[in-house]
Design a protein around this motif. Structure first.
Motif, PDB file in Angstrom:
ATOM      1  N   GLU A 158       0.580  -1.165   0.061  1.00 50.22           N
ATOM      2  CA  GLU A 158      -0.040   0.050  -0.181  1.00 50.22           C
ATOM      3  C   GLU A 158       0.858   1.140   0.103  1.00 50.22           C
ATOM      4  O   GLU A 158       0.294   2.325  -0.545  1.00 50.22           O
ATOM      5  CB  GLU A 158      -1.072   0.102   1.147  1.00 50.22           C
ATOM      6  CG  GLU A 158      -2.067  -1.041   1.361  1.00 50.22           C
ATOM      7  CD  GLU A 158      -1.540  -2.489   1.565  1.00 50.22           C
ATOM      8  OE1 GLU A 158      -0.300  -2.506   1.837  1.00 50.22           O
ATOM      9  OE2 GLU A 158      -2.045  -3.444   1.148  1.00 50.22           O
ATOM     10  N   GLU A 159       2.052   1.305   0.564  1.00 53.11           N
ATOM     11  CA  GLU A 159       2.965   2.377   0.563  1.00 53.11           C
ATOM     12  C   GLU A 159       3.902   2.498  -0.589  1.00 53.11           C
ATOM     13  O   GLU A 159       4.433   3.632  -0.639  1.00 53.11           O
ATOM     14  CB  GLU A 159       3.747   2.154   2.054  1.00 53.11           C
ATOM     15  CG  GLU A 159       3.233   2.213   3.141  1.00 53.11           C
ATOM     16  CD  GLU A 159       3.982   1.858   4.223  1.00 53.11           C
ATOM     17  OE1 GLU A 159       3.810   2.187   5.426  1.00 53.11           O
ATOM     18  OE2 GLU A 159       5.185   0.937   4.064  1.00 53.11           O
ATOM     19  N   VAL A 160       3.784   1.638  -1.617  1.00 54.24           N
ATOM     20  CA  VAL A 160       4.552   1.930  -2.845  1.00 54.24           C
ATOM     21  C   VAL A 160       3.697   1.480  -4.034  1.00 54.24           C
ATOM     22  O   VAL A 160       4.063   0.997  -4.908  1.00 54.24           O
ATOM     23  CB  VAL A 160       5.875   1.067  -2.896  1.00 54.24           C
ATOM     24  CG1 VAL A 160       6.837   1.280  -2.027  1.00 54.24           C
ATOM     25  CG2 VAL A 160       5.399  -0.592  -2.658  1.00 54.24           C
ATOM     26  N   ARG A 161       2.517   2.237  -4.064  1.00 54.43           N
ATOM     27  CA  ARG A 161       1.640   2.128  -5.244  1.00 54.43           C
ATOM     28  C   ARG A 161       2.302   2.749  -6.372  1.00 54.43           C
ATOM     29  O   ARG A 161       2.945   3.883  -6.179  1.00 54.43           O
ATOM     30  CB  ARG A 161       0.455   2.706  -4.866  1.00 54.43           C
ATOM     31  CG  ARG A 161      -0.487   2.067  -3.866  1.00 54.43           C
ATOM     32  CD  ARG A 161      -1.836   2.802  -3.828  1.00 54.43           C
ATOM     33  NE  ARG A 161      -2.674   1.962  -2.815  1.00 54.43           N
ATOM     34  CZ  ARG A 161      -3.394   2.356  -2.040  1.00 54.43           C
ATOM     35  NH1 ARG A 161      -3.311   3.713  -1.567  1.00 54.43           N
ATOM     36  NH2 ARG A 161      -4.032   1.551  -1.155  1.00 54.43           N
ATOM     37  N   GLY A 162       2.331   2.020  -7.437  1.00 50.64           N
ATOM     38  CA  GLY A 162       2.947   2.518  -8.667  1.00 50.64           C
ATOM     39  C   GLY A 162       4.342   2.278  -8.841  1.00 50.64           C
ATOM     40  O   GLY A 162       5.056   2.396  -9.923  1.00 50.64           O
ATOM     41  N   VAL A 163       5.040   1.538  -7.953  1.00 50.86           N
ATOM     42  CA  VAL A 163       6.418   0.790  -7.962  1.00 50.86           C
ATOM     43  C   VAL A 163       6.078  -0.748  -7.969  1.00 50.86           C
ATOM     44  O   VAL A 163       5.485  -1.301  -7.189  1.00 50.86           O
ATOM     45  CB  VAL A 163       7.076   1.151  -6.674  1.00 50.86           C
ATOM     46  CG1 VAL A 163       8.469   0.238  -6.770  1.00 50.86           C
ATOM     47  CG2 VAL A 163       7.342   2.586  -6.633  1.00 50.86           C
ATOM     48  N   SER A 164       6.689  -1.423  -8.899  1.00 52.83           N
ATOM     49  CA  SER A 164       6.442  -2.975  -8.962  1.00 52.83           C
ATOM     50  C   SER A 164       7.475  -3.785  -8.517  1.00 52.83           C
ATOM     51  O   SER A 164       8.869  -3.326  -8.913  1.00 52.83           O
ATOM     52  CB  SER A 164       6.191  -3.110 -10.492  1.00 52.83           C
ATOM     53  OG  SER A 164       6.084  -4.744 -10.570  1.00 52.83           O
ATOM     54  N   ARG A 165       7.399  -4.575  -7.456  1.00 48.38           N
ATOM     55  CA  ARG A 165       8.374  -5.472  -6.962  1.00 48.38           C
ATOM     56  C   ARG A 165       9.021  -6.183  -8.150  1.00 48.38           C
ATOM     57  O   ARG A 165      10.304  -6.323  -8.146  1.00 48.38           O
ATOM     58  CB  ARG A 165       7.821  -6.663  -6.186  1.00 48.38           C
ATOM     59  CG  ARG A 165       7.529  -5.869  -4.668  1.00 48.38           C
ATOM     60  CD  ARG A 165       6.911  -6.943  -3.818  1.00 48.38           C
ATOM     61  NE  ARG A 165       6.349  -6.491  -2.717  1.00 48.38           N
ATOM     62  CZ  ARG A 165       5.720  -7.187  -1.833  1.00 48.38           C
ATOM     63  NH1 ARG A 165       5.580  -8.243  -2.078  1.00 48.38           N
ATOM     64  NH2 ARG A 165       5.115  -6.700  -0.818  1.00 48.38           N
ATOM     65  N   SER A 166       8.480  -6.521  -9.282  1.00 51.41           N
ATOM     66  CA  SER A 166       9.025  -7.320 -10.221  1.00 51.41           C
ATOM     67  C   SER A 166      10.172  -6.520 -11.275  1.00 51.41           C
ATOM     68  O   SER A 166      10.864  -7.130 -11.763  1.00 51.41           O
ATOM     69  CB  SER A 166       7.839  -7.521 -11.215  1.00 51.41           C
ATOM     70  OG  SER A 166       6.937  -6.679 -11.800  1.00 51.41           O
ATOM     71  N   ASP A 167      10.185  -5.181 -10.848  1.00 50.73           N
ATOM     72  CA  ASP A 167      11.136  -4.459 -11.363  1.00 50.73           C
ATOM     73  C   ASP A 167      12.417  -4.277 -10.576  1.00 50.73           C
ATOM     74  O   ASP A 167      13.516  -3.798 -10.961  1.00 50.73           O
ATOM     75  CB  ASP A 167      10.647  -2.982 -11.810  1.00 50.73           C
ATOM     76  CG  ASP A 167       9.530  -2.945 -12.697  1.00 50.73           C
ATOM     77  OD1 ASP A 167       9.359  -3.918 -13.815  1.00 50.73           O
ATOM     78  OD2 ASP A 167       8.691  -1.931 -12.856  1.00 50.73           O
TER      79      ASP A 167
END
Length: 409
Positions: free
Chosen positions: A54-63
């Motif tokens: 919820e704190e990193v919306r717009g950031v993908s772990r897959s990247d």
């Protein structure tokens, strides 16, 4: 939220280090720390630079793996352009956060990138942290086959109500399962414990030690809980929802820890760390305590190269943006003068079982040793041989010992 970054000089966009960073580099080890900043849940006591989904919306772990590899490219380039010699990496440590929230393939790709850019020293120590519920047997086998040598498992406690206060969500029954699976894969095992949680009794702590020692780990770290300002736990204590921390009880917990570890055949090598043999010590953590070089990869990660300390921008989005723009992700840095490096050496090496060479002390600091011996804080025999080595009582009061070794000259 995580604590603020230190205030210091801005880091250059190209990441270049000052000429002093290269001096004596051939005599220092090089380690790589990879900070994976993702967690399923933010624990109430945690002050680390970590983020839930919820704190990193717009950031993908897959990247993330690709971003970390891009920073490894930056690191290799900066070290070469700054005049440091090529050195194979002695230790690699995946921390967080919870590194094993990423697929094992991503962790393996990052390790392969370290090897491709720097090489790995023979017998390199390669560790990943994990929670008992964040990895399985197949994942551990995959990591071991790729060259990982060590698992650091966040056990913290074996007592459900203690885990609840810490907001740790794992099932304690999974600890022995993960240990068995790690051993079957050929990995060394370290267990992490926390003591002094509000409401934890001596019986609770003894139960956790029983459970940890029943697994015969190669290494065990046990840290007193520190209530960091701004954390959820600090607010709960301030509101009276949970009891505060009892320093006297902390000391009793440590005394029990030290006795039980010695009885089980473990030797202390740093105030909070124990190993079955010197070979099972955490050589990555020793690099921090003995002033070696390490490069921290990831959002908010800290690095140290030849007396220059620097740290990355904190948020994963800002980190990704700087790398995408071909800029160093470093946000700030400081170059330590000789006196600051000496003071830090005293602070850190005093905590080690080998102790601190007395020639690192000022004349006033050396004068203080006699009083420390009289107060049974420092071993007399070691002091006569030119080293300051803490007694058990000294380990309980390590910060006070350091203050006496660093008087105002």
């Amino acid at each position: 939220m995580p604590s603020a970054l230190p205030i210091a000089d801005p880091a250059p966009d190209d990441g270049m280090l000052p000429p002093s960073a290269a001096q004596g580099a051939e005599s220092r080890d090089l380690g790589i720390y990879l900070h994976v900043p993702f967690c399923r849940v933010r624990c109430g006591y945690c002050d680390f630079n970590t983020y839930t989904a919820e704190e990193v919306r717009g950031v993908s772990r897959s990247d993330f793996a690709d971003q970390a590899i891009a920073e490894l490219d930056v690191a290799a380039s900066v070290l070469e352009r700054s005049g440091l010699p090529a050195r194979p990496v002695r230790t690699v440590f995946f921390g967080g956060g919870t590194p094993t929230l990423l697929p094992p393939d991503d962790l393996v790709r990052m390790l392969e990138a370290v090897e491709q850019r720097f090489g790995l020293a023979q017998g390199a120590e390669i560790t990943t942290e994990a929670n008992p519920d964040s990895i399985d047997a197949a994942g551990l086998e995959h990591l071991a086959a790729a060259g990982f040598t060590r698992l650091s498992l966040g056990m913290q406690s074996a007592v459900p109500h203690v885990l609840s206060v810490l907001e740790r969500t794992h099932d304690p029954a999974n600890v022995p399962l993960r240990v068995a699976e790690a051993r079957a894969a050929g990995l060394a095992v370290s267990l992490d414990l926390i003591y002094g949680t509000p409401g934890e009794s001596m019986a609770d702590w003894s139960r956790s030690l029983d459970a940890a020692l029943a697994e015969h780990p190669d290494h065990l770290s046990a840290y007193a809980l520190i209530v960091e300002p701004g954390t959820k736990l600090a607010r709960q204590i301030a509101r009276g929802e949970v009891p505060g921390v009892d320093d006297d009880l902390h000391a009793s917990f440590y005394e029990l820890l030290d006795s039980r570890m010695a009885e089980a055949g473990y030797g202390w090598y740093e105030v909070s760390n124990f190993a079955l043999s010197p070979e099972q010590r955490s050589w990555h953590n020793r690099s921090y305590w003995t002033g070696q070089d390490w490069w921290g990869i990831g959002p908010g990660a800290h690095s140290h190269v030849g007396g220059t300390r620097f740290w990355n921008v904190k948020h994963p989005a800002a980190y990704a943006q700087r790398l995408a723009a071909a800029l160093s992700p470093a946000a700030g840095r400081e170059t330590l003068d000789e006196e600051t490096r000496r003071v830090e050496r005293v602070m850190l090496e005093t905590r080690l079982v080998e102790g601190l060479a007395t020639d690192a002390l000022s004349p006033a600091g050396r004068t203080a040793i006699a009083g420390l011996i009289a107060d049974e804080l420092v071993e007399a025999a070691s002091a006569f041989r030119g080293r300051v080595v803490l007694t058990r009582r000294g380990r309980l009061l390590a910060d006070a010992v350091v203050r006496r070794l660093l008087p105002d000259d």
